[in-house]
Design an enzyme around this catalytic site. Structure first.
Site, PDB file in Angstrom:
ATOM      1  N   LYS A 159      87.924 -25.079  -6.747  1.00  0.00           N
ATOM      2  CA  LYS A 159      87.070 -24.857  -7.925  1.00  0.00           C
ATOM      3  C   LYS A 159      85.865 -25.798  -7.858  1.00  0.00           C
ATOM      4  O   LYS A 159      86.020 -26.992  -7.604  1.00  0.00           O
ATOM      5  CB  LYS A 159      87.863 -25.111  -9.217  1.00  0.00           C
ATOM      6  CG  LYS A 159      88.973 -24.078  -9.450  1.00  0.00           C
ATOM      7  CD  LYS A 159      89.670 -24.330 -10.779  1.00  0.00           C
ATOM      8  CE  LYS A 159      90.949 -23.529 -10.924  1.00  0.00           C
ATOM      9  NZ  LYS A 159      90.760 -22.108 -11.208  1.00  0.00           N
ATOM     10  N   HIS A 217      98.445 -28.785  -9.244  1.00  0.00           N
ATOM     11  CA  HIS A 217      97.144 -28.691  -9.906  1.00  0.00           C
ATOM     12  C   HIS A 217      96.786 -29.918 -10.764  1.00  0.00           C
ATOM     13  O   HIS A 217      95.698 -30.468 -10.649  1.00  0.00           O
ATOM     14  CB  HIS A 217      97.079 -27.450 -10.790  1.00  0.00           C
ATOM     15  CG  HIS A 217      97.436 -26.182 -10.075  1.00  0.00           C
ATOM     16  ND1 HIS A 217      97.180 -25.982  -8.735  1.00  0.00           N
ATOM     17  CD2 HIS A 217      98.023 -25.037 -10.508  1.00  0.00           C
ATOM     18  CE1 HIS A 217      97.597 -24.773  -8.386  1.00  0.00           C
ATOM     19  NE2 HIS A 217      98.113 -24.185  -9.438  1.00  0.00           N
TER      20      HIS A 217
HETATM   21  C1  BG6 Z   1      99.143 -20.936 -10.532  1.00  0.00           C
HETATM   22  C2  BG6 Z   1     100.375 -20.928 -11.389  1.00  0.00           C
HETATM   23  O1  BG6 Z   1      99.302 -21.770  -9.419  1.00  0.00           O
HETATM   24  O2  BG6 Z   1      98.046 -21.401 -11.308  1.00  0.00           O
HETATM   25  C3  BG6 Z   1     100.168 -20.023 -12.573  1.00  0.00           C
HETATM   26  O3  BG6 Z   1     101.483 -20.473 -10.615  1.00  0.00           O
HETATM   27  C4  BG6 Z   1      98.942 -20.441 -13.339  1.00  0.00           C
HETATM   28  O4  BG6 Z   1     101.304 -20.022 -13.420  1.00  0.00           O
HETATM   29  C5  BG6 Z   1      97.740 -20.578 -12.417  1.00  0.00           C
HETATM   30  O5  BG6 Z   1      98.675 -19.442 -14.312  1.00  0.00           O
HETATM   31  C6  BG6 Z   1      96.572 -21.211 -13.133  1.00  0.00           C
HETATM   32  O6  BG6 Z   1      95.427 -21.112 -12.344  1.00  0.00           O
HETATM   33  P1  BG6 Z   1      93.992 -21.008 -13.000  1.00  0.00           P
HETATM   34  O7  BG6 Z   1      93.055 -20.987 -11.866  1.00  0.00           O
HETATM   35  O8  BG6 Z   1      93.990 -19.761 -13.834  1.00  0.00           O
HETATM   36  O9  BG6 Z   1      93.854 -22.240 -13.858  1.00  0.00           O
END
Ligand code: BG6
Length: 467
Positions: A159, A217
Site C-alpha cells: 500500500k 498487517h
Molecule cells: C486479509 C484478511 O489479509 O486482509 C482479511 O485475511 C482482511 O480478513 C483483509 O479483510 C484486509 O485487507 P485490506 O486491504 O482490505 O485492509
C-alpha cells in the site's frame, strides 16, 4: 515497466483431486477481471481494455494434482519451452499444502537456478498459525530453496500509504525530533472493517482476528512507525530494522497477556437501516463459536526510543466504518498556560496517518476560535493524497507482484520478521488457550465491545475517533 525484463511464466496452482471441469477453469481465469462493483477494492475504473487483452492472451494454465509428481514434470516442460527459464511459483493454495508443494517443486528441480533463469516462490498468508508452525514452515522452505528466492507476501506492504510512512519519517528532518518517548505519549493502530466474514467462514472460524490481522498487517504498520532508520534502503537493512523492533515487543506473562488483550465477537446489528447477521449465523461458522472477530491489545516495545510508550492495537470486522489508521498521541503541553479557561485541560495532539480510505496525514491542533472569548477549537493541518496525486485504485498486490518480478525483496517478509511477529502474539494465544477468558459481544455496526474501550480508559486514555 522496466525495459529488458523477460516476461514471467505464471504457473497457475494445481488442484487437489479430481481436476475441476472446464467451466470452473474458465471461472478461475475470470478472477483476473477487475470487480464490476465500483466500490469494490478490485475495481479498476481506468482499466485499459487493450492492455488487459494483451495480458489475457498470455494467460494459460496447467491442471494437476499437488501430490502427483507428474504435475511438476508437466510444469517443468512448460517452463523449458519459454526459453528464458524464469519462473515464479505463487502459492495461493490452502496453507496446508505450502510445505508439500515447496518440497515437490524442489524434488522436481524446479527451484534450481543454475540454468540462469530465476526461480522464486511467493508464499501467501497465513504463514503458520503460531510460532512453532511458522518456524517449521520456514525450515521446510529453506531446505529446498534460499532465503532470496522466498517472497512471503503481506499486501499491506504494497500500500502506498504504508510505504509512505518510511518516506515521511526519514526524508523530513521534522519528524525525527519528536519521534520518541520524550514527546509521544502512546500510539494507536486500528484496522476497522465494515465487512463481516463474507464467504470465508470456514477459514475465519479457525483463525480469528488476532491471527488474521495482527502478526502480519498490524505489526507491519507498527514496524513502519517504530523502526530505527535503516543504514540503507536495501532489502536486508530495512528488514533487519523491522526484525529488531518487532523482536523488542515485550513478551507478556500469561497473566499480563490476559490483562492486555480484549476479544470480541459481533452479534446481530445494523448498518444504517440494513440488518446484519451475527457472526454465529454466518455460513460455515460453528453455532457456538468462540472465535474473535475483534481484538484489542496493548503492547510495549522495550528499546530506548519507545520505553514507556504503549502501543494499542485494534482490529475488527463489522465495525461502524472502514478505517485503517495510525494515531500518534503526543504528550500534553507541559503546564496549564491558560488557567481558568477551557484551555486549562487542552486535548492531546494527534498525528493521524490514514492508511485507507481518504489516504493522508493530519495533525490535530487546538486553535483559538476567533471572537472576544478564549474558546478553543480542534483544527487540522493536513495532507490528503487526492489533493496532490492521482491515485488509481490499488490493493497493494500490484506493486508487490512487480517487485517480485524484478527481484526486490524489500517489501516482503524475511523468515525472522515472520517469526518475531508470531513470538510477540504467542503469549496472547497461550493465555487464551490456558485461561479461556471472555469473548465479549458487540453489535454488528458498532466499534467493538466496551471492554475494548476500557483497555485505554484504565490508562486514562481513549481511542481516537474513527472515520
Ligand atoms: C486479509 C484478511 O489479509 O486482509 C482479511 O485475511 C482482511 O480478513 C483483509 O479483510 C484486509 O485487507 P485490506 O486491504 O482490505 O485492509
Amino acid at each position: 515497466r522496466r525495459a529488458g525484463l523477460p516476461p514471467p511464466t505464471r504457473v497457475s496452482g494445481g488442484h487437489h483431486h479430481p481436476p475441476p471441469p472446464a467451466a470452473d477453469l474458465a471461472g478461475r481465469l475470470l478472477v483476473f477481471r477487475p470487480a464490476r462493483d465500483k466500490g469494490a477494492e478490485g475495481n479498476a475504473k481506468c482499466l485499459d481494455e487493450k492492455l488487459w487483452a494483451r495480458l489475457a492472451k498470455r494467460l494459460d494454465y496447467q491442471t494437476g494434482d499437488f501430490l502427483d509428481p507428474e504435475t511438476y514434470q508437466a510444469l517443468a516442460r512448460r517452463i523449458a519451452k519459454t526459453g528464458h527459464g524464469n519462473a515464479i511459483f505463487y502459492l495461493a493454495t490452502s496453507p496446508r499444502f505450502f510445505p508439500e508443494v515447496a518440497q515437490r517443486l524442489g524434488d522436481a528441480g524446479l527451484l534450481d537456478e543454475s540454468g540462469g533463469g530465476f526461480r522464486r516462490v511467493v508464499v501467501e498468508k497465513p504463514f503458520g498459525t503460531d510460532l512453532a508452525s511458522a518456524e517449521a514452515l520456514n525450515a521446510c522452505l529453506l531446505k529446498v530453496m534460499n532465503e532470496r528466492q522466498i517472497y512471503r507476501i503481506d499486501h499491506y506492504l504494497g500500500k502506498e500509504t504504508v510505504q509512505n510512512i518510511l518516506v515521511s519519517r526519514f526524508s523530513n528532518g521534522l519528524f525525527e525530533s519528536f519521534w520518541n518517548n520524550h514527546y509521544i505519549d502512546h500510539v494507536q493502530i486500528t484496522a476497522a472493517e465494515t465487512v463481516g466474514v463474507e464467504t470465508r467462514g470456514a477459514f475465519y472460524d479457525n483463525t480469528g482476528a488476532l491471527r488474521d490481522m495482527v502478526p502480519n498487517h498490524l505489526f507491519q504498520l507498527l514496524a513502519m512507525v517504530a523502526m530505527e532508520p535503516p543504514a540503507a534502503f536495501g532489502a536486508d537493512a530495512v528488514r533487519g530494522e523491522k526484525a529488531k523492533v518487532i523482536g523488542a515487543i515485550r513478551p507478556w506473562s500469561q497473566k499480563m497477556a490476559l490483562r492486555n488483550s480484549v476479544r470480541g465477537q459481533y452479534s446481530t446489528g445494523k448498518q444504517g437501516r440494513k440488518k446484519l447477521p451475527g457472526y454465529r449465523e454466518e455460513a460455515n461458522v460453528a453455532p457456538h463459536s468462540q472465535t474473535e472477530t475483534y481484538v484489542a491489545l496493548k503492547v510495549m516495545i522495550d528499546n530506548w526510543r519507545w520505553a514507556g510508550v504503549p502501543f494499542y492495537l485494534r482490529t475488527g470486522k463489522r465495525m461502524s466504518v472502514r478505517d485503517t489508521e495510525i494515531a500518534i498521541c503526543f504528550k500534553p503541553a507541559p503546564y496549564a498556560q491558560f488557567r481558568e479557561s477551557e484551555l486549562e485541560r487542552p486535548k492531546p495532539n494527534y498525528l493521524k496517518i490514514q492508511i485507507q480510505p481518504n489516504e493522508g496525514m493530519w495533525f490535530d491542533l487546538q486553535a483559538k476560535r476567533p471572537g472576544p472569548e478564549l474558546v478553543m477549537e480542534n483544527v487540522e493541518l493536513g495532507f490528503a493524497y487526492k489533493d496532490f496525486f492521482k491515485m488509481t485504485p490499488a490493493t497493494g498486490y500490484e506493486t508487490l507482484i512487480y517487485d517480485c518480478l524484478t527481484g526486490d525483496q524489500t517489501l516482503f517478509q524475511r523468515a525472522d520478521n515472520i517469526e518475531n511477529g508470531w513470538r510477540a502474539v504467542q503469549p496472547f494465544l497461550d493465555a487464551w488457550a490456558a485461561e479461556g477468558g471472555e469473548v465479549h459481544e458487540y453489535a454488528a455496526g458498532e466499534d467493538g465491545p466496551e471492554a475494548g474501550d476500557e483497555l485505554l480508559t484504565r490508562d486514562k486514555r481513549e481511542w481516537h475517533t474513527l472515520g
